[in-house]
Write a protein that holds these residues in place. Structure first.
Motif, short mmCIF file in Angstrom:
data_model
loop_
_atom_site.label_atom_id
_atom_site.label_comp_id
_atom_site.label_asym_id
_atom_site.label_seq_id
_atom_site.Cartn_x
_atom_site.Cartn_y
_atom_site.Cartn_z
N VAL A 57 50.42 37.48 40.84
CA VAL A 57 49.82 37.29 39.42
C VAL A 57 49.67 38.46 39.32
N VAL A 58 50.91 39.19 38.37
CA VAL A 58 50.34 41.24 38.27
C VAL A 58 49.84 41.48 36.49
N GLU A 59 49.45 41.75 35.95
CA GLU A 59 49.12 42.18 34.93
C GLU A 59 48.96 43.52 34.51
N ILE A 60 49.35 43.68 33.14
CA ILE A 60 50.33 45.21 33.15
C ILE A 60 48.90 45.00 31.51
N VAL A 61 48.08 46.20 31.30
CA VAL A 61 47.11 46.17 30.16
C VAL A 61 47.77 47.54 29.73
N VAL A 62 48.19 47.77 28.04
CA VAL A 62 48.24 48.43 27.08
C VAL A 62 47.10 48.19 26.43
N ILE A 83 47.38 44.82 24.43
CA ILE A 83 47.98 43.85 24.98
C ILE A 83 48.18 43.91 26.16
N VAL A 84 48.13 42.24 26.86
CA VAL A 84 48.26 41.77 28.67
C VAL A 84 49.64 40.94 28.85
N VAL A 85 50.51 41.15 29.05
CA VAL A 85 51.38 40.96 29.89
C VAL A 85 51.51 40.67 31.39
N ARG A 86 51.45 39.02 32.06
CA ARG A 86 51.75 38.42 32.93
C ARG A 86 52.77 37.93 33.39
N LEU A 87 53.08 38.91 35.05
CA LEU A 87 54.35 38.91 34.95
C LEU A 87 54.04 37.88 36.43
N PRO A 88 55.19 37.12 37.49
CA PRO A 88 54.90 36.96 38.27
C PRO A 88 54.71 38.20 40.03
N CYS A 89 54.52 38.69 40.87
CA CYS A 89 54.81 39.34 41.45
C CYS A 89 54.92 38.79 43.18
N CYS A 90 55.56 39.51 43.85
CA CYS A 90 56.17 39.25 45.47
C CYS A 90 55.17 39.52 46.03
N HIS A 91 54.37 40.49 46.42
CA HIS A 91 53.52 41.09 46.72
C HIS A 91 52.36 42.04 45.99
N THR A 92 51.28 41.16 47.11
CA THR A 92 49.51 41.95 46.39
C THR A 92 49.28 43.56 47.50
N PRO A 93 49.61 44.22 47.20
CA PRO A 93 48.40 45.43 47.51
C PRO A 93 47.24 45.72 48.23
N ASP A 94 47.20 45.91 49.35
CA ASP A 94 45.61 46.59 50.00
C ASP A 94 45.20 46.97 49.69
N ASP A 95 44.67 47.39 48.41
CA ASP A 95 44.55 48.72 48.09
C ASP A 95 42.93 48.50 46.80
#
Length: 733
Positions: A644-649, A712-724
């Motif tokens: 899961v990835v979240e975009i927060v603005v 505003i919080v957007v949640r999207l499915p992600c296919c790669h979790t970065p090592d960051d």
């Protein structure tokens, strides 16, 4: 509140009656230990007692399961007595949990012997003096049901009105014949020092048989028994009444009449060798055999029968006994429940009432076993009731009277149910119903949210059915029909709104776009001409508003295309952070408001890059538009969990009033504080964001805790979790 009434317990008259009962009860033909055991078995308790309640102790005349030392002593001191509470109350007493009772929680019977619940009924003698009680005890808390109270009451009836001394002597002498020819029967001493009455074995057996017969007649279950010579020895009162036979019907005739009425569940008669009691005579134990009592004068009754051999102490078979329980009400409740479930399933599977109605009336008719069921619905144009679907029982011709439209006829029961909104039951005869032998009509209105839309009409050949459960079933079915009609109205209204929306979008897309294009084109040409300041200001206003209308039309058409699927989403692996960086760069070039970012190096998502960019542009544009002067706008991307990835603005602007937040993602909505500001807007930006996010398989929401401003919080499915280092949660705004 339970208390020991010492005045009642210590009454000299009562205590004399107790002493007299102590002398009388041992000579009655009642086996009081057996009575106690029966009480315990019937009520499902481990202990029971028939107790004389004296001043300082209780004497157990009959007991079952009582603990030591009371079982050996056959008495209990008053401080351990619970039966004394029953006598003190002079009415049936039931305690479900002594430990939860303020007055009994520390009673010695509970503390030392673990008794948690008890129920008892007081007993009086023939002179109406309180002398005893029949009581059951449990070591577990329990709720005493009405059936338990009734069973205890029946047992008490066999012991109530304990004979006084003279009555007892006469009763025993009359009931027990003297011995004959050197009879070896035991002798009983009649209370009060009367003569010794020898009892012959035959007389004693007759007394016991009479007692057992009276006991079995008092049960709520039918009992039939044969001896091992296949002689019928018992057909109790409950069984006679179950088969509609008078109490004085000779036993052989009662059994023969009952056999003629008994059928298998498939409708075939039960042969004599198939009877449960016959199978038990052959040594078989039978459990829960189903049958139907068929009497053409009455509705069918469903029976559940058990049977088993009767064996003596040596294991030899003495006969067989069968018990019969009327389970009609239980089975009917199950059938009615299944009918309502079937109706619900059918209505859920249908899209029109014409499609659903035939199956609904058929299921109702077959469940009731009545001769006709018709669903009438209101014709709004003609203001009449018209039959929508009719079911007739096999072999029953249609009742023409109930197939024609019904208007404003106060004498018609269907009209009365429709106009009054209440069920109508009318007894009738065959007259006026064609060939159908109608004896009763039940009309139940079909209510929708705002009106009575129809009537469900059922015709019965039985003039006196049990209406309460039938009415419960039909009220449930008509309620479902009403909800179905409401749902159809809602669906139709939704279709009408969709058609209206499509028509509007067609108008916007084709009829308004062309003139707007002309207005913008000519306005642009005019702006290039030498104009006075006033005219230039007007031309500028025309161009600005025409461009705003073009944006609204574009957004509306795009929303419609996305919702209808005409604008497909082109999914592919995309670096979300790369798209976010490009959107921020474009925003910084257009506005003086600083945009602060916290982004991982790379987050891959399966998305349409064009639609993803639209989401970022709309969110950043909104945040900049409503921010306070020179206040920062924050954009963050984070991975709160795997996949899961979240975009927060977030901004620090005017925010959204709490009461208006539920409408934030609806078309053309603008918060009241935004409408009263100088900031222009269409109320479509966040709606477009939500539609795009849903198309990408995500969610979007307002963070209610953020203030000042909006996050505003957007949640999207992600296919790669970065090592960051930024892949965990970050604080934005």
């Amino acid at each position: 509140m339970l208390t020991l009434d010492l005045e009642t317990l210590g009454s000299e008259i009562r205590l004399r009656a107790v002493d007299q009962a102590r002398k009388v009860l041992p000579v009655t033909p009642l086996r009081l230990d057996a009575i106690a055991r029966m009480a315990a078995k019937l009520l499902g308790t481990p202990m029971a007692a028939v107790t004389l309640v004296g001043w300082d102790e209780d004497q157990f005349l009959g007991m079952y399961g009582m603990p030591e030392p009371f079982a050996t002593m056959r008495s209990v001191p008053l401080e351990y007595s619970l039966c004394a509470y029953v006598v003190s109350a002079d009415e049936p007493v039931a305690v479900g949990d002594m430990l939860a009772d303020d007055d009994l929680w520390n009673h010695p019977a509970a503390v030392e012997y673990g008794i948690r619940a008890f129920a008892g009924v007081p007993l009086r003698d023939a002179a109406n003096q309180l002398v005893a009680a029949v009581t059951v005890f449990d070591v577990e808390p329990r709720s005493w049901t009405p059936a338990a109270h009734a069973a205890l009451g029946h047992i008490a009836e066999m012991l109530d009105r304990i004979p006084v001394e003279e009555d007892a002597r006469e009763a025993v002498v009359a009931a027990l014949a003297p011995g004959r020819d050197g009879s070896t029967a035991a002798a009983l001493t009649v209370a009060g020092g009367g003569p010794v009455v020898p009892i012959s074995p035959a007389a004693e057996a007759e007394v016991r048989r009479g007692f057992i017969t009276a006991l079995l007649d008092s049960l709520q279950v039918g009992v039939v028994a044969f001896d091992n010579d296949r002689r019928l020895v018992l057909f109790n009162r409950t069984l006679r009444r179950l088969y509609g036979l008078p109490d004085d019907t000779p036993i052989a005739q009662a059994f023969a009449d009952a056999c003629r009425q008994l059928h298998h569940v498939d409708g075939t008669p039960v042969r004599p060798d198939e009877l449960v009691v016959a199978r038990a005579l052959r040594g078989e134990t039978v459990r829960d055999a189903e049958g139907v009592l068929y009497d053409p004068r009455l509705p069918n009754r469903w029976l559940l029968t058990n049977g088993q051999p009767i064996r003596g102490a040596d294991g030899g078979q003495l006969g067989a006994v069968s018990t019969v329980l009327d389970v009609t009400e239980r089975r009917r409740a199950e059938q009615f429940r299944d009918c309502e479930l079937a109706v619900a399933r059918r209505l859920n599977a249908c899209t029109t009432i014409d499609q659903a109605a035939p199956d609904v009336v058929q299921r109702v008719g077959e469940t009731l076993g009545w001769i006709q069921v018709t669903l009438w619905l209101h014709d709004d144009v003609a203001d009449l009731l018209r039959p929508t679907a009719t079911w007739n029982a096999a072999g029953a011709p249609a009742a023409d009277r109930f197939r024609r439209p019904i208007g404003d006829d106060d004498h018609n029961p269907v009209t009365r149910a429709w106009q009054g909104g209440e069920p109508v039951w009318q007894l009738g005869t065959s007259t006026g119903y064609g060939e159908v032998p109608v004896r009763g009509l039940l009309a139940v209105p079909v209510h929708t949210a705002d009106a009575v839309r129809g009537v469900l009409v059922c015709l019965s050949a039985d003039g006196a059915p049990d209406l309460a459960p039938v009415l419960g079933l039909l009220t449930g079915v008509t309620g479902q029909l009403g909800h179905f009609l409401d749902r159809l109205s809602t669906v139709e209204l939704g279709l009408q709104l969709d058609r209206a929306k499509d028509d509007f979008l067609g108008l916007v897309g084709h009829e308004m776009r062309t003139p707007l294009t002309s207005i913008v084109s000519y306005g642009t040409l005019l702006a290039e001409e030498p104009l006075t300041d006033d005219v230039r200001q007007m031309v500028t206003a025309i161009n600005r508003n025409a461009e705003t209308m073009q944006l609204i039309i574009g957004d509306l058409l795009e929303l419609a295309g996305l919702e209808s699927g005409h604008l497909p989403v082109d999914r592919r692996p995309v670096d979300l952070c790369e798209v976010a960086t490009a959107a921020v760069a474009a925003a910084r070039s257009r506005a003086a408001v600083p945009v602060r970012t916290e982004l991982p190096a790379r987050v891959m998502v399966d998305a349409d890059p064009l639609r993803l960019r639209q989401i970022f542009d709309e969110l950043i544009s909104n945040a900049i538009k409503y921010s306070a002067d020179r206040a920062e706008v924050d954009l963050g991307v984070r991975i709160p969990e795997e996949g899961v990835v979240e975009i927060v603005v977030a901004d620090r602007g005017i925010g959204v009033p709490v009461a208006e937040r539920p409408a934030l993602f609806t078309r053309f909505f603008r918060a009241s504080n935004a409408r009263h500001s100088t900031v222009a807007g269409t109320g479509l930006g966040l709606v477009l964001v939500q539609t795009l996010v849903h198309a990408l398989g995500g969610t979007v929401a307002l963070d209610p805790e953020h203030q000042p401003g909006t996050r505003i919080v957007v949640r999207l499915p992600c296919c790669h979790t970065p090592d960051d280092p930024h892949s965990g949660p970050v604080a934005i705004g």
